[in-house]
Design a protein around this motif. Sequence first.
Motif, mmCIF file in Angstrom:
data_model
loop_
_atom_site.group_PDB
_atom_site.id
_atom_site.type_symbol
_atom_site.label_atom_id
_atom_site.label_comp_id
_atom_site.label_asym_id
_atom_site.label_seq_id
_atom_site.Cartn_x
_atom_site.Cartn_y
_atom_site.Cartn_z
ATOM 1 N N GLN A 41 110.677 31.700 65.329
ATOM 2 C CA GLN A 41 109.695 31.440 64.168
ATOM 3 C C GLN A 41 110.380 30.309 63.365
ATOM 4 N N ASP A 42 111.294 29.679 63.602
ATOM 5 C CA ASP A 42 111.510 28.519 62.741
ATOM 6 C C ASP A 42 111.225 27.234 63.886
ATOM 7 N N LYS A 43 111.408 27.643 64.662
ATOM 8 C CA LYS A 43 111.197 26.438 66.243
ATOM 9 C C LYS A 43 109.485 26.700 66.317
ATOM 10 N N MET A 44 108.923 27.540 66.460
ATOM 11 C CA MET A 44 107.284 26.878 65.991
ATOM 12 C C MET A 44 106.871 27.249 64.742
ATOM 13 N N ILE A 45 107.244 26.749 63.814
ATOM 14 C CA ILE A 45 107.065 26.260 62.156
ATOM 15 C C ILE A 45 107.278 24.870 62.538
ATOM 16 N N ASN A 46 108.133 24.997 63.123
ATOM 17 C CA ASN A 46 108.999 22.745 63.147
ATOM 18 C C ASN A 46 108.057 22.277 63.539
ATOM 19 N N GLY A 47 107.682 22.603 65.011
ATOM 20 C CA GLY A 47 106.540 22.220 65.993
ATOM 21 C C GLY A 47 105.663 22.386 65.115
ATOM 22 N N ALA A 48 105.322 22.853 64.938
ATOM 23 C CA ALA A 48 103.776 22.444 64.068
ATOM 24 C C ALA A 48 103.611 21.502 62.821
ATOM 25 N N MET A 49 104.414 21.431 62.605
ATOM 26 C CA MET A 49 104.683 21.096 60.841
ATOM 27 C C MET A 49 104.837 19.807 61.489
ATOM 28 N N GLU A 84 114.123 15.754 45.410
ATOM 29 C CA GLU A 84 115.482 16.848 45.523
ATOM 30 C C GLU A 84 115.505 18.293 46.168
ATOM 31 N N THR A 85 114.619 18.958 45.570
ATOM 32 C CA THR A 85 113.769 19.882 45.847
ATOM 33 C C THR A 85 113.515 20.179 47.487
ATOM 34 N N LYS A 86 112.423 18.871 48.345
ATOM 35 C CA LYS A 86 112.320 18.818 48.980
ATOM 36 C C LYS A 86 113.333 18.539 50.308
ATOM 37 N N ALA A 87 113.570 17.085 49.372
ATOM 38 C CA ALA A 87 114.661 16.883 50.486
ATOM 39 C C ALA A 87 115.877 18.358 51.240
ATOM 40 N N SER A 88 115.826 19.113 50.234
ATOM 41 C CA SER A 88 116.732 19.747 50.329
ATOM 42 C C SER A 88 115.871 20.962 51.023
ATOM 43 N N ILE A 89 115.026 21.615 50.948
ATOM 44 C CA ILE A 89 113.755 22.221 52.152
ATOM 45 C C ILE A 89 113.973 21.389 53.272
ATOM 46 N N ALA A 90 114.079 20.034 53.308
ATOM 47 C CA ALA A 90 114.130 19.648 55.279
ATOM 48 C C ALA A 90 115.049 20.187 55.980
ATOM 49 N N LYS A 91 116.004 20.769 55.200
ATOM 50 C CA LYS A 91 117.649 21.205 56.121
ATOM 51 C C LYS A 91 117.271 21.960 56.149
ATOM 52 N N VAL A 92 116.824 22.580 56.610
ATOM 53 C CA VAL A 92 115.311 24.288 56.783
ATOM 54 C C VAL A 92 114.513 23.305 57.982
ATOM 55 N N TYR A 93 113.439 22.897 57.513
ATOM 56 C CA TYR A 93 111.917 22.549 57.615
ATOM 57 C C TYR A 93 112.815 20.714 57.494
ATOM 58 N N PRO A 94 112.965 20.517 58.798
ATOM 59 C CA PRO A 94 113.083 18.668 58.309
ATOM 60 C C PRO A 94 111.613 18.427 58.085
ATOM 61 N N PHE A 95 110.217 18.380 58.176
ATOM 62 C CA PHE A 95 109.339 17.382 57.891
ATOM 63 C C PHE A 95 108.164 18.936 56.683
ATOM 64 N N ALA A 96 108.878 19.517 56.175
ATOM 65 C CA ALA A 96 108.606 19.768 54.967
ATOM 66 C C ALA A 96 107.695 18.678 53.530
ATOM 67 N N PRO A 97 107.565 17.465 53.546
ATOM 68 C CA PRO A 97 108.198 16.631 52.766
ATOM 69 C C PRO A 97 107.143 16.079 52.845
ATOM 70 N N LEU A 98 106.971 16.315 54.492
ATOM 71 C CA LEU A 98 106.196 14.937 55.334
ATOM 72 C C LEU A 98 104.643 15.980 54.795
ATOM 73 N N MET A 99 104.770 17.193 55.185
ATOM 74 C CA MET A 99 103.590 17.532 55.392
ATOM 75 C C MET A 99 102.700 17.742 54.333
ATOM 76 N N VAL A 100 103.688 18.204 53.010
ATOM 77 C CA VAL A 100 103.144 17.957 51.285
ATOM 78 C C VAL A 100 101.897 16.768 51.526
ATOM 79 N N GLN A 101 102.436 15.755 52.012
ATOM 80 C CA GLN A 101 102.322 14.561 51.464
ATOM 81 C C GLN A 101 100.477 14.207 52.361
ATOM 82 N N SER A 102 101.267 14.816 53.857
ATOM 83 C CA SER A 102 99.890 15.168 54.934
ATOM 84 C C SER A 102 98.719 15.635 54.342
ATOM 85 N N MET A 103 98.656 16.702 53.587
ATOM 86 C CA MET A 103 98.226 17.573 52.542
ATOM 87 C C MET A 103 97.239 17.699 52.034
#
Length: 200
Positions: free
Chosen positions: A13-21, A94-113
């Motif tokens: 799941q995480d592999k697919m989520i991270n790849g798409a993200m 800081e919270t976004k950076a913490s999440i990035a340990k699991v989903y590395p592109f989450a902070p950039l995904m938020v910006q992209s959205m």
Amino acid sequence: MNDKFFDLKKEKQDKMINGAMEVFARKGYKLASTDDMVKVAGVSKGLWFHYFGNKAGLYTFISDYCIKYLNMELTVSLMGERTEYFDILYKIEETKASIAKVYPFAPLMVQSMLEEDDDEIKEIAESKIKPYKDKVEEALSKVDETILKEGVSKDILDMTVGFTVKGIREEAYKKDEFDSVAYLEKIKEYFDMMKSVVFE
């Protein structure tokens, strides 16, 4: 989305989520392709379509997942009576950076959205990002604006800080790997400098 996606092993799941993200975050909706996601995640194209139907279905899921995960973490990290402007904003990053340990592109995904303007998906992006924007607005509503120096506009301050953080974030993602420690150090450096300019 096919609910059976969650029957997959968490690792897949995480592999697919991270790849798409990663692909959506880096390229935006219009230029993102499942071929790129296959290369990043190493998961066959057929599997993407099996679980998500099409690119719009996949984007809807990924954007929803990203914001729900982030808001869940922000609910905890923003607890308490935080009233200092830069303290609140730092906690969010800081919270976004913490999440990035699991989903590395989450902070950039938020910006992209926040910046998504493709007609096909813009309305979905706006609806999915709204709970995050509401949470940030709620947190910042507690800021004591009376301590701002005379002549400092809160709206202009928001815009200036927003552009600054965006620039630091984009620079961080130019490297091979997002370094959350270096990212937060740079954010803190700029925030500390700005405090002396905008507060009495």
